[in-house]
Enzyme design. Structure first.
Site, PDB file in Angstrom:
ATOM      1  N   ALA A   9       0.790  -1.234   0.000  1.00  0.00           N
ATOM      2  CA  ALA A   9       0.000   0.000   0.000  1.00  0.00           C
ATOM      3  C   ALA A   9       0.819   1.279   0.000  1.00  0.00           C
ATOM      4  CB  ALA A   9      -0.935   0.012   1.220  1.00  0.00           C
ATOM      5  N   GLY A  11       3.507   1.889  -1.976  1.00  0.00           N
ATOM      6  CA  GLY A  11       4.238   2.066  -3.222  1.00  0.00           C
ATOM      7  C   GLY A  11       3.575   3.026  -4.190  1.00  0.00           C
ATOM      8  N   ILE A  13       1.922   2.478  -6.926  1.00  0.00           N
ATOM      9  CA  ILE A  13       0.543   2.104  -7.240  1.00  0.00           C
ATOM     10  C   ILE A  13      -0.290   2.049  -5.972  1.00  0.00           C
ATOM     11  CG2 ILE A  13      -0.945   0.274  -8.158  1.00  0.00           C
ATOM     12  CD1 ILE A  13       1.395  -0.568  -9.963  1.00  0.00           C
ATOM     13  N   ILE A 118      -2.104  -7.386  -9.206  1.00  0.00           N
ATOM     14  CA  ILE A 118      -1.561  -6.334 -10.059  1.00  0.00           C
ATOM     15  C   ILE A 118      -0.062  -6.522 -10.264  1.00  0.00           C
ATOM     16  CG2 ILE A 118      -1.091  -3.844 -10.156  1.00  0.00           C
ATOM     17  CD1 ILE A 118      -3.757  -3.398  -8.718  1.00  0.00           C
ATOM     18  N   SER A 119       0.602  -7.117  -9.297  1.00  0.00           N
ATOM     19  CA  SER A 119       2.058  -7.270  -9.329  1.00  0.00           C
ATOM     20  C   SER A 119       2.513  -7.946 -10.613  1.00  0.00           C
ATOM     21  CB  SER A 119       2.530  -8.111  -8.140  1.00  0.00           C
ATOM     22  OG  SER A 119       2.081  -7.560  -6.920  1.00  0.00           O
ATOM     23  N   ASN A 120       3.443  -7.302 -11.305  1.00  0.00           N
ATOM     24  CA  ASN A 120       3.959  -7.837 -12.562  1.00  0.00           C
ATOM     25  C   ASN A 120       5.100  -8.827 -12.340  1.00  0.00           C
ATOM     26  OD1 ASN A 120       2.552  -6.902 -14.871  1.00  0.00           O
ATOM     27  ND2 ASN A 120       3.261  -4.828 -14.448  1.00  0.00           N
ATOM     28  N   ASP A 151      -4.854  -2.305 -19.778  1.00  0.00           N
ATOM     29  CA  ASP A 151      -4.815  -2.500 -21.228  1.00  0.00           C
ATOM     30  C   ASP A 151      -6.127  -2.055 -21.874  1.00  0.00           C
ATOM     31  OD1 ASP A 151      -2.280  -3.691 -20.896  1.00  0.00           O
ATOM     32  OD2 ASP A 151      -3.198  -5.639 -20.515  1.00  0.00           O
ATOM     33  N   ARG A 154      -6.250   1.806 -21.731  1.00  0.00           N
ATOM     34  CA  ARG A 154      -5.412   2.366 -22.794  1.00  0.00           C
ATOM     35  C   ARG A 154      -6.070   2.196 -24.165  1.00  0.00           C
ATOM     36  NH1 ARG A 154       0.029  -0.133 -20.188  1.00  0.00           N
ATOM     37  NH2 ARG A 154       0.800   1.740 -19.125  1.00  0.00           N
ATOM     38  N   HIS A 178      -0.867  -9.857 -20.184  1.00  0.00           N
ATOM     39  CA  HIS A 178      -0.641  -8.483 -19.722  1.00  0.00           C
ATOM     40  C   HIS A 178       0.811  -8.066 -19.926  1.00  0.00           C
ATOM     41  CE1 HIS A 178      -1.471  -4.819 -17.595  1.00  0.00           C
ATOM     42  NE2 HIS A 178      -0.671  -5.113 -16.577  1.00  0.00           N
ATOM     43  N   MET A 229      -2.389   2.791 -13.543  1.00  0.00           N
ATOM     44  CA  MET A 229      -2.612   1.436 -13.044  1.00  0.00           C
ATOM     45  C   MET A 229      -3.475   1.456 -11.789  1.00  0.00           C
ATOM     46  SD  MET A 229      -2.037  -1.797 -13.589  1.00  0.00           S
ATOM     47  CE  MET A 229      -3.630  -2.218 -12.852  1.00  0.00           C
TER      48      MET A 229
END
Length: 329
Positions: A9, A11, A13, A118-120, A151, A154, A178, A229
């Site tokens: 929380a 960070g 994003i 959400i973490s890539n 996505d 966008r 993603h 994001m």
């Protein structure tokens, strides 16, 4: 009482996402967890005059347990951001362990929560979460979502710039995964219908697939797509809450999910994408999470080629996530 928990929380994003969730009136308790600064973020947000009570937790004193216990919804933006020249594969080496440990906490303290990842790299972190939950015998495929909403956001924004319309009125299904070539915008299914030239389709597709690079470059080493994001994550969280708490029917959002969530259609859904276990389809939400996963529909020859490029990449991404957990057992 509806408790939402944000893991990561503090960070880039996590903070704007937590702000947007504080404004969601379906949430009565907002729990923030991170390795640093989360009590400060919670104190800041607690001054906003909306109903949600905000608490912040650190790892000490069973902070993860306190943050997760009784959570209805868990959103995971934790991890390091992408930097210039960094691929999502590079991110995997760092973020995989973070996501694994948080998933273990969810399995122990919030096994019935709806989980938004959400973490890539999402193509790999979703399988990581699933494998951890399977290990703890609490896996429910209807409640696990890879957030690919950015996505879609966008695609609407970039398409509307060409059409000259309000981006809120433009809807473009985006399927696949993603990252890069795994992102497949179905511009042939844009609503309202619009005929693009071949050149426009190719340019739009590339921009949607690599829109994140625009932000990384523009921030010049200072971060990645955090604000957009956060908005996309909050939008998807709102859709989940509307379906599961308010009982609103007919909510459809693209999401990267385990196709076993739709037992009735999973064989057909998997066959359409080369047998993949995970894929981002249009997902219809219901009171229990995933109500139905919609198929691809009619795709153009160009989109079929995009899918053919996406599928082997996705297969590798999925195997990487699964292998990470099993190699650590």
């Amino acid at each position: 009482m509806v408790k939402a928990t944000v893991l990561g929380a503090s960070g880039g994003i996590g903070q704007p996402l937590s702000l947007l969730l504080k404004l969601n009136e379906s949430i009565t308790e907002l729990a923030l967890y991170d390795i640093v600064n989360s009590p400060g973020v919670a104190a800041d947000l607690s001054h906003i005059n909306t109903p949600a009570r905000v608490t912040g937790y650190l790892p000490a004193d069973d902070g993860l347990k306190c943050a997760l216990t009784n959570a209805h919804l868990v959103v995971i933006p934790a991890g390091v951001p992408r930097k210039p020249g960094m691929t999502r594969d590079d991110l995997f080496k760092i973020n995989a362990g973070i996501v694994r440990d948080l998933a273990t906490g969810i399995a122990q303290y919030a096994p019935n929560a709806y989980i938004l990842i959400i973490s890539n790299p999402v193509n790999s972190t979703v399988p990581i979460v699933v494998e951890v939950l399977k290990k703890h015998c609490v896996f429910n495929p209807k409640k696990i979502f890879g957030v690919t909403t950015l996505d879609v956001v966008r695609a609407s924004t970039f398409s509307s710039e060409i059409i000259g319309s309000d981006p809120r009125d433009v809807r473009v299904p985006v399927v696949g995964g993603h990252s890069g070539v795994t992102i497949v915008p179905l511009l042939s299914q844009i609503s309202p219908q619009k005929g693009f030239s071949e050149e426009q389709i190719e340019k739009l597709t590339h921009r949607i697939q690599y829109g994140g690079d625009e932000v990384v470059k523009a921030k010049d080493g200072a971060g990645s797509a955090t604000l957009s994001m956060a908005q996309a994550g909050a939008r998807f969280a709102t859709s989940i809450l509307d379906a599961t708490v308010k009982g609103k029917p007919g909510i459809i959002e693209p999401s990267y999910v385990c196709l076993d969530a739709d037992k009735e259609h999973c064989a057909h859904l998997k066959d359409a994408v080369g047998g993949l276990e995970y894929f981002s389809y249009n997902v219809e939400l219901g009171p229990d999470g995933i109500h139905k996963i919609h198929g691809l529909g009619e795709v153009s020859p160009y989109e079929r080629k995009l899918l053919e490029s996406a599928i082997p990449e996705l297969k590798q991404n999925i195997e990487k996530g699964v292998s990470f957990i099993h190699s650590k057992l």
